[in-house]
Motif scaffolding. Structure first.
Motif, mmCIF file in Angstrom:
data_model
loop_
_atom_site.group_PDB
_atom_site.id
_atom_site.type_symbol
_atom_site.label_atom_id
_atom_site.label_comp_id
_atom_site.label_asym_id
_atom_site.label_seq_id
_atom_site.Cartn_x
_atom_site.Cartn_y
_atom_site.Cartn_z
ATOM 1 N N ASN A 1 0.808 -1.218 0.000
ATOM 2 C CA ASN A 1 0.000 0.000 0.000
ATOM 3 C C ASN A 1 0.839 1.264 0.000
ATOM 4 O O ASN A 1 0.472 2.268 -0.610
ATOM 5 N N ALA B 1 4.001 1.745 -1.155
ATOM 6 C CA ALA B 1 4.823 2.011 -2.348
ATOM 7 C C ALA B 1 4.355 1.129 -3.506
ATOM 8 O O ALA B 1 5.098 0.281 -3.994
ATOM 9 N N PRO B 2 3.099 1.319 -3.974
ATOM 10 C CA PRO B 2 2.564 0.416 -5.005
ATOM 11 C C PRO B 2 3.346 0.462 -6.315
ATOM 12 O O PRO B 2 3.378 -0.524 -7.053
ATOM 13 N N GLU B 3 4.015 1.588 -6.588
ATOM 14 C CA GLU B 3 4.754 1.683 -7.864
ATOM 15 C C GLU B 3 5.910 0.674 -7.923
ATOM 16 O O GLU B 3 6.292 0.231 -9.001
ATOM 17 N N ARG B 4 6.433 0.295 -6.757
ATOM 18 C CA ARG B 4 7.482 -0.742 -6.719
ATOM 19 C C ARG B 4 6.992 -2.037 -7.362
ATOM 20 O O ARG B 4 7.742 -2.747 -8.012
ATOM 21 N N GLN B 5 5.709 -2.334 -7.140
ATOM 22 C CA GLN B 5 5.145 -3.602 -7.599
ATOM 23 C C GLN B 5 5.144 -3.736 -9.120
ATOM 24 O O GLN B 5 5.163 -4.832 -9.652
ATOM 25 N N THR B 6 5.094 -2.602 -9.812
ATOM 26 C CA THR B 6 4.970 -2.662 -11.278
ATOM 27 C C THR B 6 6.255 -2.267 -11.992
ATOM 28 O O THR B 6 6.381 -2.469 -13.195
ATOM 29 N N SER B 7 7.225 -1.717 -11.252
ATOM 30 C CA SER B 7 8.412 -1.210 -11.945
ATOM 31 C C SER B 7 9.713 -1.879 -11.513
ATOM 32 O O SER B 7 10.734 -1.770 -12.180
ATOM 33 N N ARG C 1 13.860 -5.710 -5.075
ATOM 34 C CA ARG C 1 13.137 -5.345 -3.850
ATOM 35 C C ARG C 1 13.622 -6.165 -2.672
ATOM 36 O O ARG C 1 13.622 -5.716 -1.539
#
Length: 299
Positions: free
Chosen positions: A68, A70-76, A82
């Motif tokens: 929740n 750092a959601p941008e980590r999940q896609t980039s 990570r």
């Protein structure tokens, strides 16, 4: 993968004896810095024998802590950035130690395959939380075999029969399966901050295992959130997700086999002959006779 040019290795590494276990240079080249690594009290270490569910648990933890915030980590950002691989030293990439030292997140999630006796001392000194995942030896051997077929960073596996013999002899990168799973199991008796998980339990009831993880980590994650994480980390979802399926690493040849192959319990039955199974069971009984550790080979 911006900023990194990861070359395809020119041939496979050789196994050699290192501190009493089999290793390749990819995990020993930076040894002094690995041993001197400074853990922090809030670090969370994910430790496994290879092919036991490492990426699965890494992804669950990453979502629990940063899904929740750092959601941008999940896609980039691929999972291997990570959750750095502490002892990894691969051409074209910063070493695992460097990556960990530069992690912007708190807590830092770190993965390792090192057996208990080779883990940097600072993890114990700082009383870090350790999440250990173990998988039954038969499925683990099958998964490792297919992984070595497609992973140019490991020695050539040979045929299944040759590989199985080597697995039983413990001549695998990171040493014998038996010593690895038993080593951390024994450590758990004297070091209370180890959460010991079984791959088979995760397959059978992922939601329950996520709940147990939260309890160990002291997280009060709402049930809807836990359910969303359980769904998002389902094997098929992760296999399709380029940020978790390792498809961005040229060291792995997906034409041979995918990094995430089946994720099942009991696939060993499609590989072991009757004779291999009998021989393996006999050998297993000898190797595990002094341990209270119990595994399921089917669910």
């Amino acid at each position: 993968m911006e900023g990194f040019d990861i070359p395809v290795p020119m041939g496979r590494p050789e196994l050699f004896d290192f501190e009493g276990i089999s290793m390749t240079h990819y995990f020993t080249d930076n040894w002094e810095n690995i041993q001197k690594f400074q853990a922090r009290p809030d670090d969370i270490l994910i430790t496994t024998y290879p092919k036991s569910g490492t990426t699965w648990v890494s992804y669950i933890l990453d979502l629990l802590y940063f899904g929740n915030t750092a959601p941008e980590r999940q896609t980039s950002l691929p999972i291997f950035f990570r959750v750095p691989f502490l002892e990894g030293t691969f051409p074209g990439l910063p070493s695992g130690v460097e990556q960990t030292d530069k992690l912007p997140t708190t807590p830092r999630l770190i993965k390792t395959h090192l057996p208990v006796q080779l883990l940097p001392k600072s993890f114990w000194e700082q009383n870090c939380r350790v999440v250990y995942v173990a998988r039954n030896a038969k499925d683990n051997a099958v998964s490792y075999f297919h992984f070595d077929r497609m992973n140019m960073g490991d020695p050539e596996p040979g045929d299944w029969n040759t590989f199985l013999k080597r697995f039983m002899d413990g001549k695998m990168v990171f040493g014998p399966w038996y010593d690895h799973v038993c080593g951390y199991w024994e450590k758990k008796q004297t070091y209370s901050n180890i959460h010991y998980m079984f791959f088979e339990d995760m397959v059978e009831d992922t939601g329950h295992e996520v709940e147990r993880l939260c309890s160990f980590l002291g997280l009060s994650t709402p049930i809807e959130e836990r359910e969303r994480i359980t769904k998002g980390t389902h094997f098929d979802a992760m296999k399709q997700n380029n940020m978790t399926n390792y498809s961005t690493l040229p060291i792995m040849d997906f034409k041979v086999s995918p990094f995430m192959r089946k994720g099942k319990v009991g696939d060993w039955k499609n590989h072991f002959t009757v004779a291999q199974n009998e021989q393996f069971n006999e050998h297993y009984k000898q190797k595990m006779k002094n341990s209270t550790l119990r595994f399921r080979t089917e669910i």
